[in-house]
Design a protein around this motif. Structure first.
Motif, mmCIF file in Angstrom:
data_model
loop_
_atom_site.group_PDB
_atom_site.id
_atom_site.type_symbol
_atom_site.label_atom_id
_atom_site.label_comp_id
_atom_site.label_asym_id
_atom_site.label_seq_id
_atom_site.Cartn_x
_atom_site.Cartn_y
_atom_site.Cartn_z
ATOM 1 N N THR A 1 4.495 7.467 0.806
ATOM 2 C CA THR A 1 3.652 6.702 1.651
ATOM 3 C C THR A 1 4.064 5.495 2.130
ATOM 4 O O THR A 1 4.370 4.577 1.206
ATOM 5 C CB THR A 1 2.080 6.783 1.434
ATOM 6 N N PRO A 2 4.487 5.075 3.453
ATOM 7 C CA PRO A 2 4.176 5.763 4.574
ATOM 8 C C PRO A 2 5.367 6.855 4.939
ATOM 9 O O PRO A 2 6.361 6.689 4.798
ATOM 10 C CB PRO A 2 3.953 4.749 5.738
ATOM 11 N N HIS A 3 4.675 7.789 5.526
ATOM 12 C CA HIS A 3 5.469 9.032 6.203
ATOM 13 C C HIS A 3 4.756 10.010 7.163
ATOM 14 O O HIS A 3 3.608 10.080 6.958
ATOM 15 C CB HIS A 3 6.000 9.895 4.930
ATOM 16 N N TRP A 4 5.328 10.159 7.957
ATOM 17 C CA TRP A 4 4.658 11.045 9.462
ATOM 18 C C TRP A 4 4.177 12.261 8.680
ATOM 19 O O TRP A 4 3.196 12.899 9.314
ATOM 20 C CB TRP A 4 5.622 11.367 10.335
ATOM 21 N N LYS A 5 4.119 13.092 7.471
ATOM 22 C CA LYS A 5 4.153 14.286 7.204
ATOM 23 C C LYS A 5 2.673 14.341 6.881
ATOM 24 O O LYS A 5 2.008 15.473 6.921
ATOM 25 C CB LYS A 5 5.040 14.780 5.991
ATOM 26 N N PHE A 6 1.979 13.120 6.389
ATOM 27 C CA PHE A 6 0.705 13.021 5.999
ATOM 28 C C PHE A 6 -0.246 13.068 7.352
ATOM 29 O O PHE A 6 -1.324 13.443 7.314
ATOM 30 C CB PHE A 6 0.366 11.665 5.374
ATOM 31 N N ALA A 7 0.373 12.695 8.370
ATOM 32 C CA ALA A 7 -0.376 12.720 9.601
ATOM 33 C C ALA A 7 -0.257 14.090 10.313
ATOM 34 O O ALA A 7 -1.147 14.447 11.021
ATOM 35 C CB ALA A 7 0.071 11.775 10.842
ATOM 36 N N PRO B 1 -0.968 11.854 -14.805
ATOM 37 C CA PRO B 1 -1.706 11.292 -15.971
ATOM 38 C C PRO B 1 -0.703 10.356 -16.861
ATOM 39 O O PRO B 1 -1.194 9.457 -17.546
ATOM 40 C CB PRO B 1 -2.474 12.553 -16.728
ATOM 41 N N LYS B 2 0.430 10.891 -16.959
ATOM 42 C CA LYS B 2 1.395 10.051 -17.676
ATOM 43 C C LYS B 2 1.852 8.773 -17.140
ATOM 44 O O LYS B 2 2.794 8.102 -17.568
ATOM 45 C CB LYS B 2 2.529 11.038 -18.133
ATOM 46 N N GLY B 3 1.592 8.746 -15.752
ATOM 47 C CA GLY B 3 2.067 7.423 -14.843
ATOM 48 C C GLY B 3 3.701 7.288 -14.826
ATOM 49 O O GLY B 3 4.178 6.264 -14.703
ATOM 50 N N ILE B 4 4.278 8.604 -14.567
ATOM 51 C CA ILE B 4 5.609 8.501 -14.526
ATOM 52 C C ILE B 4 5.931 7.655 -13.155
ATOM 53 O O ILE B 4 7.107 7.081 -13.077
ATOM 54 C CB ILE B 4 6.163 9.988 -14.407
ATOM 55 N N TYR B 5 5.258 7.986 -12.135
ATOM 56 C CA TYR B 5 5.581 7.434 -10.694
ATOM 57 C C TYR B 5 5.042 6.343 -10.575
ATOM 58 O O TYR B 5 5.218 5.390 -9.309
ATOM 59 C CB TYR B 5 5.016 8.331 -9.761
ATOM 60 N N GLY B 6 4.327 5.456 -11.562
ATOM 61 C CA GLY B 6 3.787 4.126 -11.352
ATOM 62 C C GLY B 6 2.647 4.111 -10.463
ATOM 63 O O GLY B 6 2.231 5.387 -9.874
ATOM 64 N N GLY B 7 2.298 3.026 -10.282
ATOM 65 C CA GLY B 7 1.105 2.777 -9.399
ATOM 66 C C GLY B 7 1.346 2.579 -7.800
ATOM 67 O O GLY B 7 2.451 2.834 -7.492
ATOM 68 N N ALA B 8 0.646 1.792 -7.120
ATOM 69 C CA ALA B 8 0.867 1.402 -5.907
ATOM 70 C C ALA B 8 2.393 0.582 -5.743
ATOM 71 O O ALA B 8 2.537 -0.340 -6.715
ATOM 72 C CB ALA B 8 -0.344 0.670 -5.198
ATOM 73 N N GLU B 9 3.253 0.639 -4.726
ATOM 74 C CA GLU B 9 4.242 0.018 -4.553
ATOM 75 C C GLU B 9 4.255 -0.650 -3.506
ATOM 76 O O GLU B 9 3.391 -0.610 -2.562
ATOM 77 C CB GLU B 9 5.223 1.001 -4.516
ATOM 78 N N GLY C 1 0.779 -1.051 -0.094
ATOM 79 C CA GLY C 1 -0.159 0.032 -0.007
ATOM 80 C C GLY C 1 0.819 1.265 -0.103
ATOM 81 O O GLY C 1 0.274 2.248 0.362
ATOM 82 N N THR C 2 2.281 1.172 -0.486
ATOM 83 C CA THR C 2 3.075 2.510 -0.544
ATOM 84 C C THR C 2 2.696 2.950 -1.795
ATOM 85 O O THR C 2 2.042 2.539 -2.812
ATOM 86 C CB THR C 2 4.322 1.966 -0.481
ATOM 87 N N ARG C 3 3.223 4.274 -1.907
ATOM 88 C CA ARG C 3 2.944 5.086 -3.238
ATOM 89 C C ARG C 3 4.135 6.190 -3.068
ATOM 90 O O ARG C 3 4.284 6.542 -2.042
ATOM 91 C CB ARG C 3 1.433 5.731 -3.037
ATOM 92 N N ILE C 4 4.296 6.733 -4.221
ATOM 93 C CA ILE C 4 5.252 7.654 -4.422
ATOM 94 C C ILE C 4 4.724 8.831 -5.207
ATOM 95 O O ILE C 4 3.961 8.419 -6.115
ATOM 96 C CB ILE C 4 6.700 7.371 -5.057
#
Length: 293
Positions: A203-209, A219-227, A118-121
């Motif tokens: 994500t995960p990262h404390w900044k979101f809390a 839209p170009k999908g440069i960062y890919g999907g969930a990691e 469930g990570t993401r960038i």
């Protein structure tokens, strides 16, 4: 003749001494000297990786291992496993962020699969920023002070951001190198003044809390999907240190469990190793499941 007898006597005495050394006082056979129990864990100094590495260090030390933890850049982390200078890491962001590093050393390492899902960038902005897509960045470059706030130059997210700048035709913002700490410090300063800011985020990262943030659409999908964050070990670890291999293979936790430790590590004067010890005590049932108990 006397010389032959003397040599025979010396050989017999040496053999007798050797046999006595292999026996205990009660005549039972002494155990062979224990092999060195040393493990080297390598990691990047990102908050989730600091947390997971220290948890593994604590559990391995409880098993009697001497553990060395080495913080390095992303490229060096992968190279150290490929060259067998390190034994394992719990810090591989796959399939996108570290995918190119894995390809370089694939024949010399083993991927044990995800330890966290469930990570993401991507690129992250405060929620009050009035754009929603990376494609809109360049038109508002002045509001972002002409910069995208990044982290260490060897990180996979930095090379992907350079690609995003090219693919989206961003000409008026430059990518600023730094570290995870300098990135969050700069973000904090901008939010205090209600300024627009864009940072490399994950994500995960404390900044979101701590702050209300959002990912910009890609839209170009440069960062890919969930990691996922995967555990990687050097080839040969399974045969040479099966107990270590089994623990690392079983290690997994949730984003919430990881973020609990991440949050503790952000307190003033926090020691990630001490916090990991406390975390292990609070989650003993989970840790026991990693140990097959």
């Amino acid at each position: 003749m006397k010389r032959i007898l003397l040599i025979s006597l010396l050989c017999f005495t040496s053999l007798l001494w050797s046999c006595t050394q292999e026996q205990n006082a009660d005549g039972t056979k002494a155990a062979a000297p224990e092999a060195k129990k040393e493990v080297t864990l390598v990691y990047v100094e990102w908050v989730a990786e600091v947390a997971s590495t220290n948890v593994m260090r604590v559990v391995l030390e409880e098993l009697g291992y001497k553990v060395k933890t080495l913080p390095v850049g992303a490229a060096a982390m992968w190279q150290s496993l490929g060259s067998r200078d390190a034994d394992a890491m719990t810090s591989a962001w796959l399939p996108t962020t570290h995918g190119h590093y894995l390809e370089e050393v694939r024949e010399n390492v083993e991927d044990l699969g995800p330890n966290l899902v469930g990570t993401r960038i991507g690129l992250v902005v405060p929620k009050y920023v009035e754009i929603d897509s990376i494609a809109e960045l360049d038109a508002h470059a002045d509001k972002f002070s002409g910069r995208i706030i990044g982290i260490d130059p060897g990180a996979g997210i930095m090379s992907l951001t350079e690609k995003a700048i090219e693919e989206y035709g961003i000409k008026n913002l430059r990518l600023v190198e730094g570290s995870g700490a300098t990135m969050t410090a700069a973000l904090s300063d901008e939010i205090k003044n209600n300024n627009w800011a864009v940072v490399t985020g994950w994500t995960p990262h404390w900044k979101f809390a701590r702050w209300e943030l959002k990912y910009l659409e890609d839209p170009k999908g440069i960062y890919g999907g969930a990691e996922t964050i995967n555990t990687i070990v050097r080839k040969g670890l399974k045969e040479e240190q099966p107990e270590v291999y089994a623990l690392l293979d079983n290690f997994n936790w949730t984003a919430a469990q990881c973020e609990e430790l991440i949050a503790a590590n952000q307190e003033d004067g926090a020691d990630p190793y001490v916090n990991a010890k406390a975390w292990v005590e609070r989650h003993r049932d989970l840790v026991n499941s990693w140990l097959g108990k």
